[in-house]
Design a protein around this motif. Structure first.
Motif, PDB file in Angstrom:
ATOM      1  N   ARG A 198       5.378  -1.807  -4.137  1.00  0.00           N
ATOM      2  CA  ARG A 198       4.662  -0.519  -4.154  1.00  0.00           C
ATOM      3  C   ARG A 198       3.161  -0.739  -3.995  1.00  0.00           C
ATOM      4  N   ARG A 199       2.645  -1.744  -4.682  1.00  0.00           N
ATOM      5  CA  ARG A 199       1.220  -2.055  -4.584  1.00  0.00           C
ATOM      6  C   ARG A 199       0.861  -2.440  -3.145  1.00  0.00           C
ATOM      7  N   ASN A 200       1.703  -3.257  -2.517  1.00  0.00           N
ATOM      8  CA  ASN A 200       1.471  -3.649  -1.125  1.00  0.00           C
ATOM      9  C   ASN A 200       1.550  -2.445  -0.190  1.00  0.00           C
ATOM     10  N   GLU A 201       2.512  -1.561  -0.458  1.00  0.00           N
ATOM     11  CA  GLU A 201       2.664  -0.364   0.371  1.00  0.00           C
ATOM     12  C   GLU A 201       1.446   0.553   0.248  1.00  0.00           C
ATOM     13  N   VAL A 202       0.942   0.720  -0.963  1.00  0.00           N
ATOM     14  CA  VAL A 202      -0.251   1.555  -1.174  1.00  0.00           C
ATOM     15  C   VAL A 202      -1.445   0.942  -0.459  1.00  0.00           C
ATOM     16  N   GLU A 203      -1.582  -0.363  -0.531  1.00  0.00           N
ATOM     17  CA  GLU A 203      -2.695  -1.043   0.145  1.00  0.00           C
ATOM     18  C   GLU A 203      -2.586  -0.854   1.661  1.00  0.00           C
ATOM     19  N   TRP A 204      -1.366  -0.992   2.195  1.00  0.00           N
ATOM     20  CA  TRP A 204      -1.156  -0.816   3.635  1.00  0.00           C
ATOM     21  C   TRP A 204      -1.477   0.614   4.055  1.00  0.00           C
ATOM     22  N   LEU A 205      -1.022   1.589   3.263  1.00  0.00           N
ATOM     23  CA  LEU A 205      -1.296   2.987   3.578  1.00  0.00           C
ATOM     24  C   LEU A 205      -2.798   3.281   3.529  1.00  0.00           C
ATOM     25  N   HIS A 206      -3.491   2.674   2.577  1.00  0.00           N
ATOM     26  CA  HIS A 206      -4.940   2.860   2.487  1.00  0.00           C
ATOM     27  C   HIS A 206      -5.620   2.310   3.748  1.00  0.00           C
ATOM     28  N   LYS A 207      -5.189   1.143   4.208  1.00  0.00           N
ATOM     29  CA  LYS A 207      -5.758   0.568   5.428  1.00  0.00           C
ATOM     30  C   LYS A 207      -5.465   1.454   6.637  1.00  0.00           C
ATOM     31  N   GLU A 208      -4.251   1.974   6.722  1.00  0.00           N
ATOM     32  CA  GLU A 208      -3.898   2.865   7.834  1.00  0.00           C
ATOM     33  C   GLU A 208      -4.736   4.138   7.809  1.00  0.00           C
ATOM     34  N   LEU A 209      -4.969   4.659   6.616  1.00  0.00           N
ATOM     35  CA  LEU A 209      -5.798   5.863   6.477  1.00  0.00           C
ATOM     36  C   LEU A 209      -7.219   5.590   6.950  1.00  0.00           C
ATOM     37  N   LEU A 210      -7.754   4.430   6.600  1.00  0.00           N
ATOM     38  CA  LEU A 210      -9.094   4.064   7.065  1.00  0.00           C
ATOM     39  C   LEU A 210      -9.132   3.921   8.582  1.00  0.00           C
ATOM     40  N   LYS A 211      -8.084   3.320   9.155  1.00  0.00           N
ATOM     41  CA  LYS A 211      -8.024   3.192  10.616  1.00  0.00           C
ATOM     42  C   LYS A 211      -8.029   4.559  11.282  1.00  0.00           C
ATOM     43  N   GLU A 212      -7.238   5.479  10.750  1.00  0.00           N
ATOM     44  CA  GLU A 212      -7.185   6.828  11.309  1.00  0.00           C
ATOM     45  C   GLU A 212      -8.535   7.531  11.171  1.00  0.00           C
ATOM     46  N   GLU A 213      -9.197   7.328  10.058  1.00  0.00           N
ATOM     47  CA  GLU A 213     -10.503   7.955   9.852  1.00  0.00           C
ATOM     48  C   GLU A 213     -11.511   7.426  10.868  1.00  0.00           C
ATOM     49  N   TYR A 214     -11.517   6.111  11.091  1.00  0.00           N
ATOM     50  CA  TYR A 214     -12.441   5.536  12.073  1.00  0.00           C
ATOM     51  C   TYR A 214     -12.105   6.018  13.486  1.00  0.00           C
ATOM     52  N   ALA A 215     -10.818   6.112  13.804  1.00  0.00           N
ATOM     53  CA  ALA A 215     -10.417   6.598  15.122  1.00  0.00           C
ATOM     54  C   ALA A 215     -10.862   8.047  15.306  1.00  0.00           C
ATOM     55  N   ARG A 216     -10.721   8.863  14.267  1.00  0.00           N
ATOM     56  CA  ARG A 216     -11.138  10.263  14.338  1.00  0.00           C
ATOM     57  C   ARG A 216     -12.642  10.349  14.546  1.00  0.00           C
ATOM     58  N   ARG A 217     -13.395   9.535  13.835  1.00  0.00           N
ATOM     59  CA  ARG A 217     -14.852   9.535  14.003  1.00  0.00           C
ATOM     60  C   ARG A 217     -15.234   9.109  15.414  1.00  0.00           C
ATOM     61  N   ASP A 218     -14.556   8.082  15.928  1.00  0.00           N
ATOM     62  CA  ASP A 218     -14.854   7.619  17.277  1.00  0.00           C
ATOM     63  C   ASP A 218     -14.557   8.705  18.300  1.00  0.00           C
ATOM     64  N   SER A 219     -13.409   9.369  18.169  1.00  0.00           N
ATOM     65  CA  SER A 219     -13.067  10.431  19.128  1.00  0.00           C
ATOM     66  C   SER A 219     -14.054  11.593  19.011  1.00  0.00           C
ATOM     67  N   PHE A 220     -14.485  11.899  17.801  1.00  0.00           N
ATOM     68  CA  PHE A 220     -15.480  12.946  17.604  1.00  0.00           C
ATOM     69  C   PHE A 220     -16.786  12.568  18.303  1.00  0.00           C
TER      70      PHE A 220
END
Length: 163
Positions: free
Chosen positions: A61-83
């Protein structure tokens, strides 16, 4: 129990007293509590096994939460770049349109001064186009402001709200 019997025997002078010592349970003797000890041992093993399983699940669960946090950061950076890409493209389009209008105005100034009426119509058309561009730019600016406010206020979940 033995001590109680010896005390009872002393009381009635039936048997001479003997000293007995209590030995700790080593788990080797096949005594009265063998079944209970076996049950306790199996329960202890089961508890240890459950603790291992719980620790493994918790680590997953801890690993899954860490992975999801990294994915969320990737999506945020991608959204900023597209903006940013959209903003730069809009600014480039705006600059091209402004330069077209400026070139048109310069062309009118260079044209033959004898044809004042045609020039005036051309100037009026360019002024009308310039007014339309100004209105469109104001609408674009308002939309960008709304979009930027929604992005900055909403965080990671604001991308869906703007759509």
């Amino acid at each position: 129990l033995i001590l109680a019997i010896e005390l009872w025997a002393l009381t009635f002078d039936m048997v001479e007293p003997t000293v007995t010592t209590v030995t700790p349970y080593t788990g080797k003797d096949i005594g009265l509590f063998k079944d209970a000890h076996e049950h306790m041992e199996s329960m202890s093993l089961e508890v240890a096994e459950l603790k291992k399983k719980i620790a493994a699940v918790e680590e997953n669960r801890r690993n899954e939460v860490e992975w999801l946090h990294k994915e969320l950061l990737k999506e945020e950076y991608a959204r900023r770049d597209s903006f940013n890409v959209m903003r730069y493209e809009a600014e480039a389009l705006l600059h091209r349109k402004v330069f077209q209008v400026v070139d048109g105005i310069e062309e009118v100034r260079r044209s033959d001064k004898d044809d004042d009426q045609a020039q005036q119509e051309h100037i009026d058309n360019l002024a009308g186009e310039l007014d339309k561009i100004k209105e469109n730019l104001l609408m674009i600016q308002a939309s960008w402001n709304k979009f930027a406010i929604a992005i900055s206020a909403g965080g990671a979940g604001s991308h869906r709200a703007v759509q």
